[in-house]
Write an enzyme that holds these catalytic residues in place. Structure first.
Site, PDB file in Angstrom:
ATOM      1  N   CYS A   1      -4.131  -5.840  -3.317  1.00 56.13           N
ATOM      2  CA  CYS A   1      -3.068  -6.771  -2.923  1.00 56.13           C
ATOM      3  C   CYS A   1      -3.117  -8.129  -3.620  1.00 56.13           C
ATOM      4  O   CYS A   1      -2.182  -8.505  -4.319  1.00 56.13           O
ATOM      5  CB  CYS A   1      -3.118  -7.023  -1.412  1.00 56.13           C
TER       6      CYS A   1
ATOM      7  N   ASP B   1       3.050  -2.899  -4.068  1.00 59.70           N
ATOM      8  CA  ASP B   1       2.102  -3.753  -4.789  1.00 59.70           C
ATOM      9  C   ASP B   1       1.038  -2.962  -5.548  1.00 59.70           C
ATOM     10  O   ASP B   1       0.442  -3.464  -6.496  1.00 59.70           O
ATOM     11  CB  ASP B   1       1.467  -4.807  -3.865  1.00 59.70           C
TER      12      ASP B   1
ATOM     13  N   HIS C   1      -0.941 -13.642   1.308  1.00 56.41           N
ATOM     14  CA  HIS C   1      -2.266 -13.193   0.828  1.00 56.41           C
ATOM     15  C   HIS C   1      -2.664 -13.835  -0.506  1.00 56.41           C
ATOM     16  O   HIS C   1      -3.319 -13.211  -1.345  1.00 56.41           O
ATOM     17  CB  HIS C   1      -2.309 -11.654   0.729  1.00 56.41           C
TER      18      HIS C   1
ATOM     19  N   ASP D   1       0.812  -1.237   0.000  1.00 56.37           N
ATOM     20  CA  ASP D   1       0.000   0.000   0.000  1.00 56.37           C
ATOM     21  C   ASP D   1       0.838   1.277   0.000  1.00 56.37           C
ATOM     22  O   ASP D   1       0.327   2.348   0.336  1.00 56.37           O
ATOM     23  CB  ASP D   1      -0.941   0.046   1.225  1.00 56.37           C
TER      24      ASP D   1
END
Length: 580
Positions: free
Chosen positions: A78, A345, A139, A39
Site C-alpha cells: 500500500c 493499489d 496511509h 488489495d
C-alpha cells in the site's frame, strides 16, 4: 465588387480554419474521479475474467471505456504503491520504499511519510483552479515533529478536503477480529513479558522461602524492569484500535476509535456530497476505498450474497459503491465531462487466511500476490478509464502501463505542467487511450520489492514481445505453494529469497503466468536480451539520488508525542459522527 467578394471568401475560409482552435477543446479541464481499491486482485473483477464475483458497475466502466490488461503497480504494498501513484515516481525516489522489513507506515504516530517537498498531482490541479478531495484511505503519514504539524497530511499535499482514515484498515479496527498488526512480533513481546514476569516471581518466592539469596533491592529493580518493559510495548500495541483506527475530516478527528459499522455509508455519502458541492467548477475526487482490505467491513445487506464468502461480499459491495458514484455523476449531468479511472493499489493478498476462511484476493492466471515485487500477481492490477466522447468505448489495450502514468495524464489534461526539477517516471496515457498511439511510451519498467530490484520488464516494440527478467524471487513456503503461507508475507531480501544468475527470463506475451523460464538453450536472443536489460538498469540507477528513508525504524516506531488525539493524550476518545 470582386475584391470585396474575394476578401469575404478569404475571411470565411480563414475563420473556418481557425474554428477548431478557437472553440473550447473537448479535452480542456475535465473532472477527474479516481477510484482506487485496496488489495483487490485482478482476478476478482468480472471484466478481467471472474465469473463468480458480480461486479456489474466496474464491468460497465470497461464496456463504456478503455480496459488496460497490463496495468502495473510500482510496488506490491500500500504505502509505496500509493506514494508512486500520487507523485508519478518510483517510491524509492521519495524515500517511501523500505530498506528493512517495515515496508509500510505502521502507526499514525510515526514520523515517516510522503515528504513535503514531493509534488502530487492534486497540488498541481489545485494551482489549475480545481477543487480537490480525498475520501477514504491515505496511509502516507500524518505528522513529523509535533502532534499537530500535519506535515504529511493530505491537506499539505494538494487536497482541499479530506475525509477518511489517515492510516489503513486493519483487523485490529474490528474488536471481534483477531489482531493483524505485527502479529508475530507481538507474540514475541508477550512471550518475553511472561518470561521476565516468571523470573521475577520465581526470585520473589525464592527470597520469601529462603531458597534464593537475593536482595530486596535487586528484586525491586527486577520488578521495575518487568513493569517498564510491559508498559514500553503495551502502551502502543495494547491500544492499536485507539491509535490507528481513527477517522478524520480535514485536520480534525471525528471518530477515535472508528465505528466500523457506519464507515462504508459515511465514505459513500462524503464522496457523493463532494461531487454535488463542486459540480459547477472542475474537480478532482480521489476515492480511495477501504474495500477490500481486511477486516473486510461489509454492511448487512451484502453479507452472504456472493459465492466467495466475506471477501466476495466485500468486493460486491465495493462494486455497488462504484455504481452509486457513477449514478451521482450522471445525475449532475457530468458524465461527458468527467474522466473516471478505476484500479487497485497492488495484487490480492494470497496468504491472508483465518482458519478455513480465505480473506485475501485472487490474481487470476498470474503468479504471486501482495508483497511480491517481481511476480505479476503482486503488481498487475485492473486499470479502466472512461470518458464518453473522448475515449473509444469497449477498447482493450495490452500495452505495459503503470499507476504512475495517472500523474502526467491528469496534470496535462488539467492544463498543468509536470515538474521539470525531478524525474517523473509516469508517461501521459492519453495518446494511447484515444488510439492516437499504437504503443505505450514505456520501454522498461522496474519492479522493486522495498529498495531491492527484483525484476525488470522490457517492451520490445518492434516485435511486440514483453521480456521480463527476474533477478530475485521469494522462496514460497511450503515449497510449491505459490505464496509464503508460513510467513504471512513474502520477504524482499535475506534467507527468504533466491538470487538468480543468470536471471530467470520470461516472455509475457507468450507466457503471462511466468511458468516456463527461458534459457540460452531455448531462446537464441537470451544473452542479447539480458545485456539490453542490464544496460537499462545501469541507466536507471544513474538517475537515483539519495533521499531520507521515510520507512526507517526510527521513522516507523510509535511516538506518543506525534499521536493524533481527540481529547487530552492519552485519553483519546470521541465520536462526533454519533453526536451529530
Amino acid at each position: 465588387s470582386l475584391p470585396l467578394l474575394c476578401f469575404r471568401s478569404s475571411l470565411i475560409f480563414g475563420l473556418l480554419l481557425l474554428a477548431p482552435f478557437t472553440q473550447p477543446s473537448t479535452i480542456t479541464q475535465p473532472n477527474f474521479v479516481l477510484l482506487l481499491a485496496d488489495d483487490l486482485g485482478i482476478g476478482d473483477v468480472g471484466c478481467y475474467g471472474n465469473d463468480t464475483i458480480r461486479t456489474p458497475n466496474i464491468d460497465r466502466l470497461a464496456k463504456e471505456g478503455v480496459k488496460l490488461t497490463q496495468h502495473i503497480a510500482a510496488a506490491p504494498l500500500c504505502t509505496p504503491s500509493r506514494a508512486a501513484f500520487l507523485t508519478g515516481r518510483y517510491p524509492l525516489r521519495s524515500g517511501m520504499d523500505a530498506i528493512n522489513d517495515y515496508r509500510v507506515i505502521f502507526w499514525n504516530a510515526g514520523s515517516g511519510g510522503l515528504p513535503p517537498n514531493e509534488t502530487t498531482f492534486a497540488k498541481i490541479l489545485q494551482h489549475q483552479g480545481y477543487s480537490t478531495g480525498l475520501i477514504g484511505k491515505w496511509h502516507q503519514g500524518v505528522n513529523c515533529e509535533s502532534r499537530n504539524d500535519h506535515c504529511h497530511h493530505p491537506l499539505k499535499h494538494g487536497f482541499d478536503y479530506f475525509y477518511g482514515m489517515p492510516f489503513t484498515l486493519i483487523s485490529d479496527c474490528q474488536p471481534t477480529e483477531t489482531p493483524e498488526m505485527d502479529r508475530a512480533f507481538r507474540r514475541k513481546l508477550w512471550l518475553s513479558t511472561q518470561m521476565i514476569g516468571l523470573i521475577t516471581l520465581t526470585a520473589v518466592l525464592g527470597r520469601l522461602t529462603g531458597l534464593i539469596p537475593v536482595h530486596w533491592k535487586t528484586l525491586t529493580c527486577l520488578a521495575g524492569f518487568s513493569l517498564l518493559f510491559f508498559i514500553s510495548w503495551f502502551s502502543s500495541y495494547g491500544f492499536v484500535r485507539y491509535w490507528n483506527c481513527i477517522m478524520m475530516r480535514n485536520h480534525g478527528i471525528t471518530e477515535q476509535p472508528m465505528v466500523t459499522g457506519r464507515t462504508t455509508s459515511l465514505i459513500l455519502r462524503e464522496s457523493i456530497s463532494f461531487i454535488e458541492r463542486n459540480k459547477h467548477k472542475p474537480f478532482l475526487l480521489f476515492l480511495s476505498f477501504l474495500h477490500s482490505h481486511t477486516p473486510l467491513l461489509t454492511t448487512e445487506k451484502f453479507l452472504g450474497r456472493s459465492s466467495h464468502g466475506l471477501y466476495g461480499d466485500n468486493v460486491e459491495e465495493m462494486d455497488w459503491m462504484v455504481g452509486q458514484v457513477l449514478d451521482a455523476i450522471d445525475k449532475e449531468g457530468l458524465k461527458d465531462t468527467t474522466l473516471v479511472y478505476f484500479a487497485s493499489d497492488h495484487g490480492g493478498w494470497l496468504e491472508r487466511q483465518e482458519g478455513e476462511r480465505q480473506l485475501g484476493g485472487w490474481n487470476g492466471i498470474y503468479k504471486g500476490g501482495k508483497a511480491m515485487g517481481g511476480w505479476e500477481g503482486g503488481i498487475r492490477v485492473p486499470g479502466i478509464f472512461r470518458w464518453p466522447g473522448v475515449l473509444p468505448a469497449g477498447t482493450v489495450i495490452d500495452e505495459p502501463t503503470s499507476l504512475m502514468d495517472i500523474y502526467p495524464t491528469v496534470v496535462q489534461l488539467a492544463g498543468g505542467a509536470v515538474p521539470q526539477d525531478r524525474v517523473i517516471d509516469g508517461r501521459d496515457l492519453l495518446p494511447l487511450l484515444r488510439g492516437a498511439a499504437a504503443h505505450s511510451e514505456h520501454e522498461f519498467l522496474f519492479h522493486y520489492c522495498g529498495v531491492h530490484l527484483h525484476a525488470v520488464r522490457w517492451h520490445q516494440k518492434d516485435t511486440g514481445a514483453v521480456w521480463k527478467a527476474h533477478y530475485v524471487t521469494p522462496i514460497f513456503s511450503p515449497p510449491g505453494a505459490g505464496a509464503c503461507y508460513d510467513r504471512g508475507f513474502c520477504p524482499c531480501f535475506g534467507e527468504g529469497v533466491t538470487h538468480h544468475e543468470p536471471p530467470l527470463l520470461f516472455e509475457l506475451s507468450q507466457d503471462p503466468s511466468e511458468a516456463k523460464p527461458l534459457s540460452a538453450d531455448t531462446e537464441p536472443l537470451f544473452d542479447t536480451i539480458i545485456r539490453k536489460i542490464g544496460r537499462a538498469i545501469e541507466e536507471h540507477r544513474s538517475t537515483l539520488t539519495p533521499v531520507p528513508e521515510q520507512l526507517s525504524v526510527s521513522n516507523v516506531v510509535w511516538k506518543p508525542w506525534l499521536q493524533p488525539c481527540c481529547g487530552t493524550f492519552p485519553f483519546c476518545w470521541c465520536d462526533k459522527e454519533g453526536d451529530n
